[in-house]
Structure formats: C-alpha cells, structure tokens
Design a protein around this motif. Sequence first.
Motif, PDB file in Angstrom:
ATOM      1  N   ARG A 149       0.846  -1.190   0.000  1.00  0.00           N
ATOM      2  CA  ARG A 149       0.000   0.000   0.000  1.00  0.00           C
ATOM      3  C   ARG A 149       0.879   1.236   0.000  1.00  0.00           C
ATOM      4  N   VAL A 150       0.363   2.286  -0.633  1.00  0.00           N
ATOM      5  CA  VAL A 150       1.051   3.572  -0.674  1.00  0.00           C
ATOM      6  C   VAL A 150       0.105   4.583  -0.050  1.00  0.00           C
ATOM      7  N   LYS A 151       0.600   5.303   0.938  1.00  0.00           N
ATOM      8  CA  LYS A 151      -0.223   6.296   1.632  1.00  0.00           C
ATOM      9  C   LYS A 151      -0.006   7.679   1.042  1.00  0.00           C
ATOM     10  N   LEU A 152      -0.942   8.576   1.300  1.00  0.00           N
ATOM     11  CA  LEU A 152      -0.805   9.956   0.841  1.00  0.00           C
ATOM     12  C   LEU A 152       0.529  10.510   1.319  1.00  0.00           C
ATOM     13  N   GLY A 153       1.198  11.238   0.449  1.00  0.00           N
ATOM     14  CA  GLY A 153       2.480  11.839   0.783  1.00  0.00           C
ATOM     15  C   GLY A 153       3.679  10.985   0.417  1.00  0.00           C
ATOM     16  N   GLU A 154       3.475   9.695   0.200  1.00  0.00           N
ATOM     17  CA  GLU A 154       4.583   8.837  -0.203  1.00  0.00           C
ATOM     18  C   GLU A 154       4.843   9.013  -1.704  1.00  0.00           C
ATOM     19  N   LYS A 155       6.062   8.676  -2.107  1.00  0.00           N
ATOM     20  CA  LYS A 155       6.463   8.866  -3.499  1.00  0.00           C
ATOM     21  C   LYS A 155       6.564   7.529  -4.213  1.00  0.00           C
ATOM     22  N   LEU A 156       6.162   7.552  -5.483  1.00  0.00           N
ATOM     23  CA  LEU A 156       6.286   6.347  -6.283  1.00  0.00           C
ATOM     24  C   LEU A 156       6.585   6.689  -7.728  1.00  0.00           C
ATOM     25  N   GLN A 157       7.086   5.705  -8.436  1.00  0.00           N
ATOM     26  CA  GLN A 157       7.364   5.830  -9.856  1.00  0.00           C
ATOM     27  C   GLN A 157       6.694   4.667 -10.558  1.00  0.00           C
ATOM     28  N   VAL A 158       6.042   4.947 -11.669  1.00  0.00           N
ATOM     29  CA  VAL A 158       5.265   3.951 -12.394  1.00  0.00           C
ATOM     30  C   VAL A 158       5.742   3.922 -13.843  1.00  0.00           C
ATOM     31  N   GLU A 159       5.971   2.710 -14.355  1.00  0.00           N
ATOM     32  CA  GLU A 159       6.313   2.542 -15.769  1.00  0.00           C
ATOM     33  C   GLU A 159       5.115   1.932 -16.478  1.00  0.00           C
TER      34      GLU A 159
END
Length: 84
Positions: A27-37
Amino acid sequence: MFNDVLFVVNNDELHIHDYFTREFIERVKLGEKLQVECYDEMVFLSGQLKKDPITNKLYLCDRNGFICDIEFGQVYEKVWILKD
C-alpha cells in the motif's frame, strides 16, 4: 520494484495488487512517493501521491508541480515505491 500490477483505491491509500493473482502486494499512503512505468510506452510517472479534496481522486504530483492522474483498472508494467 513490483511487476505487472493493478491499482485499487482504498480511501486515502493506493493498494498495489498483482495483476495475475489479484494478490495484495503493498500500500502507498498519501504523501509517499512512487514511480510507475507504463506498458508499450517509454513513459514514467513519478511523484508524490496526493488527493484532490473536491473529486477525491488520487494523483501524482512531481517536484515541478505537474499533476498526473492515476488510471485505476489499468495494468502497469513496473512500480517503485521511493523512500527518502
């Protein structure tokens, strides 16, 4: 890094599921950073997970303020959760 993923929205979180098994991965919470391909494109979506207070839609906001909507139900090739 996770491969072949499907995003599911759960209130203020983005849940990452394996596309083939539908098994919950992370899970990714608000404020966390992610990168999507994305598949079939040399496109990387990258930024901080935020929520529009009016529409309640989750989106990514990069360091320049560029906003990119996340398409739910679309399969993404790779996802990285970026830790500071």
